[in-house]
Design an enzyme around this catalytic site. Sequence first.
Site, PDB file in Angstrom:
ATOM      1  CG  PHE A  83      47.026 -34.803   3.484  1.00 19.28           C
ATOM      2  CD1 PHE A  83      47.908 -34.014   4.243  1.00 19.28           C
ATOM      3  CD2 PHE A  83      47.498 -35.658   2.505  1.00 19.28           C
ATOM      4  CE1 PHE A  83      48.783 -32.871   3.469  1.00 19.28           C
ATOM      5  CE2 PHE A  83      48.205 -34.483   1.415  1.00 19.28           C
ATOM      6  CZ  PHE A  83      48.557 -33.335   2.118  1.00 19.28           C
ATOM      7  CB  CYS A 135      73.847 -34.395   1.170  1.00 25.04           C
ATOM      8  SG  CYS A 135      75.142 -33.259   1.332  1.00 25.04           S
ATOM      9  NE  ARG A 177      47.759 -32.559   8.325  1.00 28.37           N
ATOM     10  CZ  ARG A 177      47.944 -32.822   7.930  1.00 28.37           C
ATOM     11  NH1 ARG A 177      49.460 -33.834   7.684  1.00 28.37           N
ATOM     12  NH2 ARG A 177      47.840 -31.777   6.735  1.00 28.37           N
ATOM     13  CG  ASN A 178      43.646 -32.414  11.622  1.00 27.22           C
ATOM     14  OD1 ASN A 178      43.038 -31.882  12.860  1.00 27.22           O
ATOM     15  ND2 ASN A 178      43.646 -31.517  11.062  1.00 27.22           N
ATOM     16  CD  GLU A 179      37.987 -37.834  13.560  1.00 25.02           C
ATOM     17  OE1 GLU A 179      37.008 -39.618  13.065  1.00 25.02           O
ATOM     18  OE2 GLU A 179      38.905 -38.435  14.675  1.00 25.02           O
TER      19      GLU A 179
END
Length: 284
Positions: free
Chosen positions: A267, A126, A269-271
């Site tokens: 995180f 797993c 991303r998105n400026e």
Amino acid sequence: MSHQPKPSVFPASIYKYQTGELVQSPDLLAVEEPLEIQLNFIANDEITERKVSVTMRTPGHDFELATGFLFSEGLIKSPKDIIRIRHCESMKKPEERGNVVKVTLRPHVKVDLQRLERQFYTNSSCGVCGKTSIEAIQLTGCPNLPIDAPIITADILLGLPTSLRNQQMVFEHTGGLHAAALFDNKGHLLAMREDVGRHNAMDKLVGSQLDNAEVFHRSIALLSGRLSFELVQKALTAEIPVVAAVGAPSSLAVQLAQSYGMTLVGFLRNERFNVYTHPTRIQM
């Protein structure tokens, strides 16, 4: 019969919900198949063969995946430790063809058999990594990273996700793959690999650059998903000083990066982005 590369995408017929009805439509899926890594080495003056790992991966760059995995797990120090790497063709079942890689090590390479047994167990159950503390990493002799390089500007860092997405050809068709990429501090893409498994993508990336390992020391790794402890450990083994991701890091990933002088960015991303450790490498 020579080995034929396996496809990384699979055509399928699906039904899309559109304007209140199901419409049949062609689609492409990311291929997922198991890869078994076998290791041949000398132990107690005898030739020994052991299974090291079974992982679900996207076919392609299998030798890089095996090499990067062996390196990140400390079983080899460089590609020079390998005499030969090949797909095993003498398989009993047709579906196994191309899904077993056999790696033969040079006679001088010493393999810790107990560690090898633990590694195969944890990688065939797993995906449990088996590393529960930073102390386990300290035993491998990973170095502390120099905290003064590379320096990367915030603007260049913000542009890396777009550069990565523009190179994700299989993702563009399937939407089902993780990516790991290496950039220089000017934002130039040096290498990129994709896989259904985020750990496999990282192993493929590291394996692709091991012949010129110095490139790691002045580069930025960008990951398309979240930052786990094991991904940071693999980057640390390659001595990559800056690791960024579009997703969130785990608490243990942050602790590991902090302990060894790695700049960890999440995180992205998105400026916007968050810097979790050693922000001195990020220039405003």
